[in-house]
Design an enzyme around this catalytic site. Sequence first.
Site, PDB file in Angstrom:
ATOM      1  N   LYS A 133     -44.307 -69.700  56.396  1.00 59.37           N
ATOM      2  CA  LYS A 133     -43.704 -69.343  57.683  1.00 59.37           C
ATOM      3  C   LYS A 133     -44.754 -68.708  58.609  1.00 59.37           C
ATOM      4  O   LYS A 133     -45.637 -69.406  59.064  1.00 59.37           O
ATOM      5  CB  LYS A 133     -42.489 -68.447  57.447  1.00 59.37           C
ATOM      6  CG  LYS A 133     -41.544 -68.971  56.336  1.00 59.37           C
ATOM      7  CD  LYS A 133     -40.896 -70.282  56.679  1.00 59.37           C
ATOM      8  CE  LYS A 133     -40.193 -70.953  55.499  1.00 59.37           C
ATOM      9  NZ  LYS A 133     -39.238 -70.157  54.759  1.00 59.37           N
ATOM     10  N   ASP A 170     -38.263 -59.275  50.254  1.00 57.33           N
ATOM     11  CA  ASP A 170     -38.717 -60.499  50.915  1.00 57.33           C
ATOM     12  C   ASP A 170     -39.000 -60.113  52.367  1.00 57.33           C
ATOM     13  O   ASP A 170     -38.088 -59.841  53.142  1.00 57.33           O
ATOM     14  CB  ASP A 170     -37.615 -61.567  50.812  1.00 57.33           C
ATOM     15  CG  ASP A 170     -38.033 -62.917  51.386  1.00 57.33           C
ATOM     16  OD1 ASP A 170     -38.948 -62.947  52.220  1.00 57.33           O
ATOM     17  OD2 ASP A 170     -37.417 -63.936  51.009  1.00 57.33           O
ATOM     18  N   ARG A 199     -57.137 -72.375  38.018  1.00 61.32           N
ATOM     19  CA  ARG A 199     -55.762 -71.890  37.855  1.00 61.32           C
ATOM     20  C   ARG A 199     -55.744 -70.383  37.622  1.00 61.32           C
ATOM     21  O   ARG A 199     -54.830 -69.684  38.040  1.00 61.32           O
ATOM     22  CB  ARG A 199     -55.054 -72.644  36.713  1.00 61.32           C
ATOM     23  CG  ARG A 199     -53.657 -72.097  36.403  1.00 61.32           C
ATOM     24  CD  ARG A 199     -52.727 -73.102  35.712  1.00 61.32           C
ATOM     25  NE  ARG A 199     -53.340 -73.870  34.656  1.00 61.32           N
ATOM     26  CZ  ARG A 199     -53.654 -73.396  33.439  1.00 61.32           C
ATOM     27  NH1 ARG A 199     -53.426 -72.140  33.142  1.00 61.32           N
ATOM     28  NH2 ARG A 199     -54.197 -74.192  32.546  1.00 61.32           N
ATOM     29  N   TYR A 215     -31.762 -65.786  51.041  1.00 60.02           N
ATOM     30  CA  TYR A 215     -32.349 -67.085  51.375  1.00 60.02           C
ATOM     31  C   TYR A 215     -31.902 -68.100  50.314  1.00 60.02           C
ATOM     32  O   TYR A 215     -32.105 -67.861  49.115  1.00 60.02           O
ATOM     33  CB  TYR A 215     -33.881 -66.978  51.430  1.00 60.02           C
ATOM     34  CG  TYR A 215     -34.533 -68.325  51.448  1.00 60.02           C
ATOM     35  CD1 TYR A 215     -34.472 -69.120  52.590  1.00 60.02           C
ATOM     36  CD2 TYR A 215     -35.153 -68.838  50.321  1.00 60.02           C
ATOM     37  CE1 TYR A 215     -35.037 -70.388  52.599  1.00 60.02           C
ATOM     38  CE2 TYR A 215     -35.707 -70.104  50.323  1.00 60.02           C
ATOM     39  CZ  TYR A 215     -35.647 -70.860  51.467  1.00 60.02           C
ATOM     40  OH  TYR A 215     -36.181 -72.125  51.478  1.00 60.02           O
TER      41      TYR A 215
HETATM   42  C1  LIG Z   1     -38.728 -70.163  53.492  1.00 54.85           C
HETATM   43  C2  LIG Z   1     -38.320 -68.898  52.850  1.00 54.85           C
HETATM   44  C3  LIG Z   1     -38.485 -68.706  51.476  1.00 54.85           C
HETATM   45  C4  LIG Z   1     -39.000 -69.789  50.559  1.00 54.85           C
HETATM   46  O1  LIG Z   1     -40.319 -70.139  50.817  1.00 54.85           O
HETATM   47  P1  LIG Z   1     -40.917 -71.624  50.577  1.00 54.85           P
HETATM   48  O2  LIG Z   1     -42.336 -71.440  50.997  1.00 54.85           O
HETATM   49  O3  LIG Z   1     -40.133 -72.568  51.411  1.00 54.85           O
HETATM   50  O4  LIG Z   1     -40.786 -71.927  49.127  1.00 54.85           O
HETATM   51  C5  LIG Z   1     -38.118 -67.478  50.949  1.00 54.85           C
HETATM   52  N1  LIG Z   1     -37.593 -66.498  51.732  1.00 54.85           N
HETATM   53  C6  LIG Z   1     -37.423 -66.649  53.050  1.00 54.85           C
HETATM   54  C7  LIG Z   1     -36.852 -65.533  53.848  1.00 54.85           C
HETATM   55  C8  LIG Z   1     -37.771 -67.847  53.664  1.00 54.85           C
HETATM   56  O5  LIG Z   1     -37.562 -68.014  54.976  1.00 54.85           O
END
Ligand SMILES: *Cc1c(COP(=O)(O)O)cnc(C)c1O
Length: 369
Positions: free
Chosen positions: A191, A166, A43, A95
Amino acid sequence: MKFETRSIHKGNHITDTNRPVVQPITLSTTFEHENEAGMLYTRAGNPNRLALEELVASLEGGKVAAAFSSGNAAGTAVFQALEPGSHIIAPDDMYHGLHNSMSILFKGIHEVSFVNMADPEEVKKAIRPNTRLFWIETPSNPLLKISDVRKIAEIAKNQKAILACDNTFATPVFQNPLALGADIVMHSSTKYFGGHSDILGGILVGKEDNEFWAKIRTVQRVGGAVPAAADCYWLSRSIRTLAYRMRGHAQNAMVLAEYFLNHPKVEKVHYPGLKNHPGHEVAAGQMTGFGGVVSFEVKGGADAADRLIKDLHLFVNATSLGGVESIIERRAAVEGPDTLTPPNLIRVSVGLEHSDDLLEDLDLAFSKI
Ligand SMILES: *Cc1c(COP(=O)(O)O)cnc(C)c1O
């Protein structure tokens, strides 16, 4: 070293005497005391997570990185690291998962203003004496709105606040927010980093290893929302090809964006690579490519959009994006009633199939609605 070379060679530590070419997965949850690498318990850190963090820090041009079990956990860690009573300025089209994190988990802990981050004047107006964090997402999900990272960074600096970006949609292949003035970069590695729709993960990158970063490390270690060693391995392995995949995604996205632009059954197209996109100029000044997500609004409302989705065969109707396969979704249907997303908007995560096949599938489906 250039981006492609770093993607392949960073964070690949071979200590095994068999000299494998790739660093093996270390599944052990614990490590013998007084080991040379200073490992204690998984961890707190394990060789595969450290390798992944080193790799992504290098690609974003940051000093440090912290990997989490999801993008939401990574984003939430930033909010957790803030002093209680802080004010956050965040996008009105944030998001929705992280919008929920802020407005549900931090209700009564932090104050939040959701504003149009594409307009720096609106951002300035929202500042309060206790504003500690500016959060941007550019391009945004799913409207592909563009925030001017340099301008928001200047506003944040004047306020002695942190700017977090982000960068999931752009990826470091096309945009390096730290070089544009941001302090922290966040990714949903689920993603494009993973890129094959089979890993959940998130990561934060810090420009400096400072006091705020120490708090993020504490959230990671004590909060414990960390990824498994095998997930870190698969992520590093996928990131090796990120630059080449992103070029393919962006190339196909541009072909589809132009197709939608000229289609009589399409009302509006959202893609920052198009010259008529309101954020095109700013995007061109801070990105080297426009990404792989295109949204479009179908004439005939939500019903027509739903029918179109049903008639598509190559495009999978699912949540998420960034995989090699094209994925399509009517976002308002999953974002709930308080969303700003138009009901007839379809978000396309353009995959790496041949664009001719994607266009043929679209032609056929459009002919039926
Ligand atoms: C999918 C996404 C998230 C969240 O990520 P997870 O891995 O699903 O928790 C945050 N910001 C954006 C722009 C995303 O497309």
